[in-house]
Design a protein around this motif. Structure first.
Motif, mmCIF file in Angstrom:
data_model
loop_
_atom_site.group_PDB
_atom_site.id
_atom_site.type_symbol
_atom_site.label_atom_id
_atom_site.label_comp_id
_atom_site.label_asym_id
_atom_site.label_seq_id
_atom_site.Cartn_x
_atom_site.Cartn_y
_atom_site.Cartn_z
ATOM 1 N N LEU A 129 4.459 -134.169 59.414
ATOM 2 C CA LEU A 129 5.820 -134.547 59.036
ATOM 3 C C LEU A 129 5.880 -134.506 57.517
ATOM 4 N N ARG A 130 6.842 -133.795 56.995
ATOM 5 C CA ARG A 130 7.039 -133.759 55.559
ATOM 6 C C ARG A 130 8.300 -134.566 55.254
ATOM 7 N N VAL A 131 8.159 -135.575 54.388
ATOM 8 C CA VAL A 131 9.360 -136.326 54.018
ATOM 9 C C VAL A 131 9.863 -135.764 52.698
ATOM 10 N N ASP A 132 10.943 -135.045 52.774
ATOM 11 C CA ASP A 132 11.482 -134.383 51.592
ATOM 12 C C ASP A 132 12.099 -135.397 50.633
ATOM 13 N N ASP A 133 12.811 -136.352 51.213
ATOM 14 C CA ASP A 133 13.442 -137.348 50.347
ATOM 15 C C ASP A 133 13.945 -138.509 51.205
ATOM 16 N N ILE A 134 14.204 -139.614 50.557
ATOM 17 C CA ILE A 134 14.856 -140.740 51.217
ATOM 18 C C ILE A 134 16.115 -141.046 50.413
ATOM 19 N N GLU A 135 17.252 -140.755 51.015
ATOM 20 C CA GLU A 135 18.525 -141.035 50.336
ATOM 21 C C GLU A 135 18.958 -142.441 50.710
ATOM 22 N N SER A 136 19.237 -143.232 49.719
ATOM 23 C CA SER A 136 19.633 -144.601 50.029
ATOM 24 C C SER A 136 21.134 -144.797 49.899
ATOM 25 N N TRP A 183 14.009 -129.163 61.113
ATOM 26 C CA TRP A 183 14.586 -129.919 59.998
ATOM 27 C C TRP A 183 15.349 -131.087 60.576
ATOM 28 N N GLU A 184 15.326 -132.197 59.889
ATOM 29 C CA GLU A 184 16.074 -133.361 60.377
ATOM 30 C C GLU A 184 16.645 -134.146 59.209
ATOM 31 N N ARG A 185 17.847 -134.658 59.412
ATOM 32 C CA ARG A 185 18.454 -135.565 58.423
ATOM 33 C C ARG A 185 18.951 -136.808 59.142
ATOM 34 N N CYS A 242 10.308 -131.291 58.892
ATOM 35 C CA CYS A 242 10.647 -131.595 57.514
ATOM 36 C C CYS A 242 11.875 -132.505 57.572
ATOM 37 N N VAL A 243 11.753 -133.678 57.008
ATOM 38 C CA VAL A 243 12.811 -134.665 57.218
ATOM 39 C C VAL A 243 13.361 -135.211 55.900
ATOM 40 N N ARG A 244 14.645 -135.476 55.894
ATOM 41 C CA ARG A 244 15.256 -136.226 54.799
ATOM 42 C C ARG A 244 15.966 -137.412 55.419
ATOM 43 N N PHE A 245 15.431 -138.595 55.165
ATOM 44 C CA PHE A 245 16.024 -139.805 55.739
ATOM 45 C C PHE A 245 17.240 -140.231 54.930
ATOM 46 N N ARG A 246 18.213 -140.758 55.637
ATOM 47 C CA ARG A 246 19.350 -141.386 54.962
ATOM 48 C C ARG A 246 19.391 -142.833 55.438
ATOM 49 N N LEU A 289 9.774 -151.551 56.274
ATOM 50 C CA LEU A 289 10.510 -150.298 56.111
ATOM 51 C C LEU A 289 9.593 -149.111 56.398
ATOM 52 N N LEU A 290 8.359 -149.217 55.883
ATOM 53 C CA LEU A 290 7.373 -148.162 56.141
ATOM 54 C C LEU A 290 7.175 -147.984 57.648
ATOM 55 N N ASP A 291 6.976 -149.101 58.350
ATOM 56 C CA ASP A 291 6.775 -149.027 59.809
ATOM 57 C C ASP A 291 7.986 -148.399 60.508
ATOM 58 N N LEU A 292 9.163 -148.821 60.054
ATOM 59 C CA LEU A 292 10.396 -148.317 60.667
ATOM 60 C C LEU A 292 10.494 -146.793 60.521
ATOM 61 N N LEU A 293 10.190 -146.310 59.314
ATOM 62 C CA LEU A 293 10.305 -144.866 59.061
ATOM 63 C C LEU A 293 9.201 -144.074 59.768
ATOM 64 N N VAL A 294 8.010 -144.689 59.871
ATOM 65 C CA VAL A 294 6.913 -144.020 60.590
ATOM 66 C C VAL A 294 7.292 -143.862 62.066
ATOM 67 N N THR A 295 7.844 -144.917 62.648
ATOM 68 C CA THR A 295 8.272 -144.843 64.055
ATOM 69 C C THR A 295 9.321 -143.749 64.224
ATOM 70 N N CYS A 296 10.279 -143.735 63.314
ATOM 71 C CA CYS A 296 11.342 -142.728 63.373
ATOM 72 C C CYS A 296 10.754 -141.331 63.232
ATOM 73 N N GLY A 297 9.824 -141.164 62.284
ATOM 74 C CA GLY A 297 9.180 -139.861 62.060
ATOM 75 C C GLY A 297 8.407 -139.393 63.284
ATOM 76 N N GLU A 298 7.645 -140.320 63.899
ATOM 77 C CA GLU A 298 6.854 -139.935 65.068
ATOM 78 C C GLU A 298 7.752 -139.570 66.244
ATOM 79 N N ASP A 299 8.864 -140.278 66.361
ATOM 80 C CA ASP A 299 9.836 -139.925 67.411
ATOM 81 C C ASP A 299 10.356 -138.493 67.214
ATOM 82 N N LEU A 300 10.575 -138.125 65.951
ATOM 83 C CA LEU A 300 11.068 -136.768 65.664
ATOM 84 C C LEU A 300 10.016 -135.724 66.036
#
Ligand SMILES: [Mn+2]
Length: 413
Positions: free
Chosen positions: A328-335, A253-255, A289-293, A269-280
């Motif tokens: 990678l499951r993106v549970d949510d993106i909290e802004s 799990w990651e937040r 399973c990730v929830r980005f903030r 933004l999509l590219d940024l989050l994909v890079t972050c997800g692949e790093d995880l």
């Protein structure tokens, strides 16, 4: 001698706290809890350890599906076949009263700590006494009393005789009064070579006692986002316990917080989050399973307020993230993203924000004033000086934007 220390298996737990769920991933998550237990059994057999200690909350609740019980008992039988003993304590999720007839089904390599009194066991190796173990289980799901009574080296030795090593076993919330509270001083005074604790799901080592809280072998919700596994412990005479953490989680799990200032286009933004997800995925080597903030300031503020757009973004990030068969499951993106400020417009309007901007501009070059303001705040916290030079321009910029955020609030959008 070597043993494995695990706790809080929570077999039968399903995952909660997910904002969205897909059936496939949902069932993988449920299966992950059982799989992490199988991995613990594998670790015991491949390393031919002397025994396994399970320090409470093996089951998640009273009513456990039969197939989940089978998984538990199958694991114990595998250990029996391998000649490995098991020392079992019960916790608040699986107190003694909830076990009922299941107790009868435990194979004879499993030694249960009683819930009424401290229980003492002697582990022999090749006929010779090697380890004394003292422990106690929960009678009910709430044990507000201190259960350490009788759990001391002295009492253990009285019961089983002198042994080269001694271990205490207890499920305890430590400072939490509802879960067999006890102090570090009590644990230390017990004078065991090792305390095998359970209850906290985040692993922690207390070297001064010495005690270990192994954490749950599989994180159970989005907030259990540290590494999960069990400990392989080696005791040697005249040495402190050697503890080695071994990862057993199937899904991490990651937040993470992601700073988006400077990112202005949806594709960026999509590219940024994909890079972050692949790093995880690479970091964990398991599915995630990730929830980005999202933090910072961007004109994507509006997009991130739109539920459908956010859902869509979650799915697209998940689709694009793949590293060696892991998902990678993106549970949510909290802004937490603030709208981008149009300074020129604010200045033209000439209202309070305009005044802030003017002040900031005047202060940007005035290092002396900025430093004295900062030091004034620092001194209130007893800090006498700053160990690094203050970057005046950046400090003023950050302060200016914070000021504008507070001044304009949500309405500023
Ligand atoms: Mn517990």
């Amino acid at each position: 001698m070597t043993f494995v220390h695990a706790a809080d298996l929570h077999l039968g737990a399903s995952f909660c706290g997910l904002i969205t769920s897909s059936d496939v991933i949902g069932s993988q998550l449920v299966e992950a809890v059982s799989e992490s237990y199988r991995r613990i059994i594998d670790i015991c057999t491949t390393r031919s350890v002397d025994f396994l200690i399970l320090a409470g909350d093996s089951f998640n609740r009273d009513e456990i599906p039969y197939r989940v019980q089978r998984i538990f008992f199958d694991g114990l039988l595998r250990l029996k076949d391998a000649g490995i003993e098991v020392y079992l304590a019960m916790g608040n999720h699986d107190p003694m009263t909830s076990w009922g007839r299941r107790l009868m089904l435990l194979p004879d390599n499993v030694h249960v700590f009683d819930s009424r009194n401290a229980t003492y066991y002697l582990y022999r190796k090749e006929g010779a006494p090697l380890v004394g173990l003292a422990g106690r289980s929960y009678e009910t799901s709430r044990e507000s009393g201190d259960l350490t009574d009788g759990l001391t080296r002295t009492e253990l030795v009285q019961q089983v005789g002198e042994t080269p090593f001694t271990i205490g076993v207890l499920h305890t919330g430590m400072a939490d009064v509802n879960y067999a509270p006890c102090t570090k001083e009590t644990l230390e005074a017990a004078d065991f070579d090792y305390w095998a604790l359970g209850h906290l799901h985040k692993r922690e080592i207390f070297p001064e006692i010495p005690a270990v809280m192994p954490g749950s072998p599989q994180g159970l919700d989005i907030n259990e986002n540290s590494e999960h596994g069990c400990y392989v412990v080696t005791l040697e005479e005249q040495r402190r316990p050697q503890v080695r953490f071994v990862k057993t989680d199937v899904i991490a799990w990651e937040r993470p917080s992601v700073h988006v200032t400077g990112t202005e286009a949806p594709n960026e933004l999509l590219d940024l989050l994909v890079t972050c997800g692949e790093d995880l995925l690479k970091k964990h080597g398991t599915s995630v399973c990730v929830r980005f903030r999202l933090m910072g300031r961007s004109s994507l503020y509006n997009l991130l307020k739109d539920e459908q757009d956010v859902r869509d973004l979650c799915d697209r990030v998940a689709e694009r993230c793949s590293v060696g068969g892991l998902w990678l499951r993106v549970d949510d993106i909290e802004s937490m993203v603030a709208p981008k400020l149009d300074y020129a417009v604010l200045e033209r309007e000439g209202l309070f924000p305009g005044v802030v901007l003017e002040q900031a501009r005047n202060m940007a070059g005035d290092t002396e004033t900025v430093e004295s303001l900062i030091m004034e705040r620092f001194s209130k916290h007893g800090i006498a000086r700053c160990c690094e030079d203050i970057d005046c321009a950046t400090t003023v910029e950050v302060a200016r934007d914070l000021c504008l955020d507070r001044l304009m609030g949500e309405e500023g959008a």
